[in-house]
Structure formats: C-alpha cells, structure tokens
Design a protein around this motif. Structure first.
Motif, PDB file in Angstrom:
ATOM      1  N   ALA A 123       0.828  -1.209   0.000  1.00 39.06           N
ATOM      2  CA  ALA A 123       0.000   0.000   0.000  1.00 39.06           C
ATOM      3  C   ALA A 123       0.864   1.260   0.000  1.00 39.06           C
ATOM      4  N   PHE A 124       1.921   1.251   0.808  1.00 40.46           N
ATOM      5  CA  PHE A 124       2.811   2.407   0.848  1.00 40.46           C
ATOM      6  C   PHE A 124       3.551   2.597  -0.475  1.00 40.46           C
ATOM      7  N   SER A 125       3.941   1.493  -1.123  1.00 42.58           N
ATOM      8  CA  SER A 125       4.694   1.594  -2.370  1.00 42.58           C
ATOM      9  C   SER A 125       3.861   2.212  -3.482  1.00 42.58           C
ATOM     10  N   THR A 126       2.540   1.938  -3.491  1.00 43.70           N
ATOM     11  CA  THR A 126       1.683   2.525  -4.522  1.00 43.70           C
ATOM     12  C   THR A 126       1.450   4.013  -4.296  1.00 43.70           C
ATOM     13  N   CYS A 127       1.675   4.481  -3.084  1.00 44.58           N
ATOM     14  CA  CYS A 127       1.433   5.893  -2.756  1.00 44.58           C
ATOM     15  C   CYS A 127       2.707   6.730  -2.718  1.00 44.58           C
ATOM     16  N   SER A 128       3.837   6.096  -2.424  1.00 44.66           N
ATOM     17  CA  SER A 128       5.078   6.854  -2.237  1.00 44.66           C
ATOM     18  C   SER A 128       5.507   7.567  -3.514  1.00 44.66           C
ATOM     19  N   SER A 129       5.362   6.889  -4.663  1.00 37.97           N
ATOM     20  CA  SER A 129       5.759   7.527  -5.918  1.00 37.97           C
ATOM     21  C   SER A 129       4.892   8.753  -6.199  1.00 37.97           C
ATOM     22  N   HIS A 130       3.612   8.638  -5.935  1.00 37.95           N
ATOM     23  CA  HIS A 130       2.701   9.766  -6.133  1.00 37.95           C
ATOM     24  C   HIS A 130       3.068  10.930  -5.224  1.00 37.95           C
ATOM     25  N   LEU A 131       3.418  10.635  -3.972  1.00 44.32           N
ATOM     26  CA  LEU A 131       3.789  11.689  -3.030  1.00 44.32           C
ATOM     27  C   LEU A 131       5.060  12.406  -3.454  1.00 44.32           C
ATOM     28  N   MET A 132       6.024  11.663  -4.004  1.00 49.41           N
ATOM     29  CA  MET A 132       7.266  12.283  -4.468  1.00 49.41           C
ATOM     30  C   MET A 132       7.002  13.257  -5.607  1.00 49.41           C
ATOM     31  N   VAL A 133       6.130  12.867  -6.531  1.00 50.30           N
ATOM     32  CA  VAL A 133       5.772  13.757  -7.640  1.00 50.30           C
ATOM     33  C   VAL A 133       5.027  14.981  -7.123  1.00 50.30           C
ATOM     34  N   VAL A 134       4.135  14.782  -6.146  1.00 50.36           N
ATOM     35  CA  VAL A 134       3.376  15.894  -5.561  1.00 50.36           C
ATOM     36  C   VAL A 134       4.314  16.919  -4.936  1.00 50.36           C
ATOM     37  N   LEU A 135       5.294  16.450  -4.176  1.00 52.18           N
ATOM     38  CA  LEU A 135       6.230  17.366  -3.516  1.00 52.18           C
ATOM     39  C   LEU A 135       7.020  18.175  -4.535  1.00 52.18           C
ATOM     40  N   LEU A 136       7.432  17.529  -5.628  1.00 52.16           N
ATOM     41  CA  LEU A 136       8.166  18.245  -6.672  1.00 52.16           C
ATOM     42  C   LEU A 136       7.287  19.310  -7.332  1.00 52.16           C
ATOM     43  N   GLN A 137       6.100  18.903  -7.729  1.00 52.60           N
ATOM     44  CA  GLN A 137       5.212  19.784  -8.484  1.00 52.60           C
ATOM     45  C   GLN A 137       4.743  20.967  -7.639  1.00 52.60           C
ATOM     46  N   TYR A 138       4.203  20.677  -6.470  1.00 50.78           N
ATOM     47  CA  TYR A 138       3.627  21.736  -5.648  1.00 50.78           C
ATOM     48  C   TYR A 138       4.706  22.565  -4.962  1.00 50.78           C
ATOM     49  N   GLY A 139       5.833  21.950  -4.652  1.00 48.13           N
ATOM     50  CA  GLY A 139       6.924  22.705  -4.028  1.00 48.13           C
ATOM     51  C   GLY A 139       7.444  23.796  -4.934  1.00 48.13           C
ATOM     52  N   CYS A 140       7.717  23.433  -6.190  1.00 47.09           N
ATOM     53  CA  CYS A 140       8.226  24.421  -7.150  1.00 47.09           C
ATOM     54  C   CYS A 140       7.172  25.480  -7.470  1.00 47.09           C
ATOM     55  N   GLY A 141       5.939  25.032  -7.675  1.00 50.68           N
ATOM     56  CA  GLY A 141       4.884  25.987  -8.000  1.00 50.68           C
ATOM     57  C   GLY A 141       4.632  26.985  -6.891  1.00 50.68           C
ATOM     58  N   SER A 142       4.683  26.525  -5.642  1.00 50.13           N
ATOM     59  CA  SER A 142       4.432  27.416  -4.503  1.00 50.13           C
ATOM     60  C   SER A 142       5.516  28.465  -4.358  1.00 50.13           C
ATOM     61  N   LEU A 143       6.762  28.103  -4.675  1.00 51.39           N
ATOM     62  CA  LEU A 143       7.869  29.057  -4.562  1.00 51.39           C
ATOM     63  C   LEU A 143       7.712  30.244  -5.502  1.00 51.39           C
ATOM     64  N   ILE A 144       7.048  30.023  -6.627  1.00 50.63           N
ATOM     65  CA  ILE A 144       6.903  31.077  -7.628  1.00 50.63           C
ATOM     66  C   ILE A 144       5.582  31.819  -7.503  1.00 50.63           C
ATOM     67  N   TYR A 145       4.477  31.096  -7.320  1.00 51.09           N
ATOM     68  CA  TYR A 145       3.154  31.698  -7.480  1.00 51.09           C
ATOM     69  C   TYR A 145       2.409  31.970  -6.175  1.00 51.09           C
ATOM     70  N   LEU A 146       2.891  31.443  -5.060  1.00 49.63           N
ATOM     71  CA  LEU A 146       2.199  31.688  -3.788  1.00 49.63           C
ATOM     72  C   LEU A 146       3.032  32.549  -2.850  1.00 49.63           C
ATOM     73  N   ARG A 147       3.772  33.460  -3.416  1.00 45.42           N
ATOM     74  CA  ARG A 147       4.561  34.393  -2.619  1.00 45.42           C
ATOM     75  C   ARG A 147       4.216  35.815  -3.057  1.00 45.42           C
ATOM     76  N   PRO A 148       4.389  36.793  -2.189  1.00 48.50           N
ATOM     77  CA  PRO A 148       4.089  38.183  -2.563  1.00 48.50           C
ATOM     78  C   PRO A 148       4.912  38.622  -3.765  1.00 48.50           C
ATOM     79  N   SER A 149       4.294  39.386  -4.656  1.00 49.35           N
ATOM     80  CA  SER A 149       5.005  39.835  -5.849  1.00 49.35           C
ATOM     81  C   SER A 149       6.201  40.715  -5.504  1.00 49.35           C
TER      82      SER A 149
END
Length: 318
Positions: free
Chosen positions: A241-267
């Motif tokens: 169960a963990f193996s089927t979710c861990s890959s998805h979580l790694m992709v989520v951290l990459l995608q949302y981490g980078c996006g938040s650094l650019i678009y969820l900060r004050p201009s």
C-alpha cells in the motif's frame, strides 16, 4: 521597451542563460537531453498502459493522462528555450505569442496539479473503500474528472492570457527583456510600468485554486490513507500500500513545491534569478523525473515494461 515597432506590435526578448559563448553548447545539450528524455519516458508510460490490458484501470488511466500532459507541457516550453540558447541573437516573441504560450502553460500545468489531486482521491478510494472502488471510480467518472480538469484549467489559462494583453507597458525604456526563458506571468508583469494590482490579484486567486486547494485535498486524502494502512495487519500488505502511494507523493512534492515558490509568494518578494532556477526544475527536470519515479517505485509498471520488451525481443528473433 520596444513596446511598439513598425507594425505596432509589442515585442519581448528572453533573458539569455549565459553571456559566455563557450557555455551555450553545454546548456543547449543539457536541455535537449532533458527534453528528449521527457518525451521518451512519458511516451513509454503511455505505450505500456495502452498496450497492457492488465493496466487498464483508473489508476493507470490517470497516470497515462499525466504523461500526456507532461509531453505537451515540455513541447510548450522546450523548443523556444532551445532556440533561445542556441541563437546568437536574442529570440523575440510578440505579446500575442507570449499570451498564447502562457495559455498552454497554465492549461497544462494547472491540469497537472489538479490531476495529481484526483490521483490521490483514487488511491484513497482504493485503500479506504476497496469494496466500493469499481462503483465510485467507474470509467464514466474517470473521464468526466479528466475532462473537468482540462475545462477548468482552460478557463484559467484563457483568463491569464487575456490579462497579460492588458498589462500597462510603456514606451522604449530598455526593459523589453523578460527575465526568464519563457513567458511566465510574474516575469512579464515585472516589465509593466503601471498599476498591476488587478493582475496580481488574479494570479494569486488562480494560484490558490490550482495549487493550494488540490494540495489540501491531497493532504486530506493521505491522512485517511495512512490511517487505513496502519490498520493493515500484514506487513506485506502495508508495504504494498505504501509503495503505490510513495511515488505519487514524491511527484506531488516536486510539483507543488516548485509551483508554490513562484506563485504563492508576494510579488514584492519575487526574485527573477530564483524564478529562473525554479522554472528550470519544473519545466525541464520534473517532466523527466515523473516517469522515472513512477516506473521505479511501481512494480506492476516495471513488470509490464519487462513483458513488453520481452515480447519485442522474441518477435524480432522470429
């Protein structure tokens, strides 16, 4: 800036990666390799999911759609970037062309983020409500979820594309250079010489809807998933169960981490240099890592790949 040329069009130039001529071939080669690997890796996932009937499930349907989005996403950014790196002269783009690139960038990037949330919900239903999984995640629901994601992201892409056309650009003040390698909204907004409060607000609202809301849904889904997994008595069952979710979580951290650094900060705190570095990660590196992460961490996908390769080798020998 060159806000009006002879044809009355607004023209931009992209910031060069380096002013050292000897570095251009190295940067071009690195980006070209990443681009080709992205196309190869994601195309392989699409081909495997399509050709193996055992993978015709909602989980792999969403994964194949994610791979399609990654290919289109790379094709939106990479060709113009490669041309900019290879060219001795600065590559120019019109305001209309900039808005068009921004539209597809928002459409594909936003769909990517929302689809990751849908994949988290799919895992939640599969692990927490396995008996109702085929009823809840039937094919009609899956197709509607993907279609709804594209329609919503298309709306936001069109909105930002139209807003960029209304930015208050001034005359020839030497600021026609976009401090990035593609038409990213914050970088283009830096060139405006008037009030951009409405544009900043629209970008922030879009970013919250596309980034924050799906991420919260992912967190909620995985809170229930982890609770359900910990109740599994079998160690092998928990690991699977963990193996089927861990890959998805790694992709989520990459995608949302980078996006938040650019678009969820004050201009006001936007840094063009940091923006370029983070943009390289989520436009060139992430599309390459996604298929690698899913293929390495997913036993079913690896087995399907081995089976496909074995069939091809046997067919060639005959």
């Amino acid at each position: 800036m060159e806000s009006e040329n002879q044809t009355g069009m607004t023209i931009f130039h992209f910031h060069p990666f380096t002013n050292l001529p000897e570095m251009r071939p190295l940067i071009f080669g690195a980006f070209l390799i990443l681009y080709l690997l992205s196309l190869l890796g994601n195309s392989t996932i699409i081909f495997i999911v399509y050709s193996m009937r055992s993978l015709h499930t909602p989980m792999y349907f969403f994964l194949a759609n994610l791979a399609v989005l990654e290919i289109a996403y790379s094709c939106t950014i990479a060709p113009l970037t490669l041309a900019n790196v290879a060219s001795v002269r600065k590559v120019s783009i019109s305001l209309v062309g900039c808005g068009t690139q921004l539209f597809f960038f928002t459409l594909l990037g936003g769909s990517d983020c929302v689809l990751l949330a849908i994949m988290a919900y799919d895992r939640y239903v599969a692990i927490c409500h396995p008996l109702n999984y085929t009823v809840v995640m039937n094919w009609r629901v899956c197709v509607r979820l993907v279609a709804g994601t594209l329609i919503m992201s298309c709306f936001f892409g069109f909105q930002l594309s139209m807003l960029i056309q209304t930015l208050p650009f001034c005359g020839n003040n030497g600021n026609s250079e976009i401090n990035n390698f593609f038409c990213d909204f914050p970088a283009v907004m830096e060139l405006a010489c008037g009030d951009t409060h409405i544009h900043q607000t629209a970008l922030f609202i879009t970013s919250v809807i596309v980034l924050t809301v799906p991420f919260l849904l992912i967190c909620i889904s995985y809170a229930f998933i982890v609770t359900a997994i910990l109740r599994i008595r079998s160690v092998a069952g928990r690991q699977r169960a963990f193996s089927t979710c861990s890959s998805h979580l790694m992709v989520v951290l990459l995608q949302y981490g980078c996006g938040s650094l650019i678009y969820l900060r004050p201009s006001s705190s936007y840094s063009p240099e940091e923006g370029r570095v983070v943009s390289v990660v989520y436009t060139f590196i992430t599309p390459v890592l996604n298929p690698l992460i899913y293929s390495i961490r997913n036993k079913e996908l690896k087995d399907a790949l081995r089976c496909t390769l074995r069939r091809r080798v046997i067919s060639q020998r005959k």
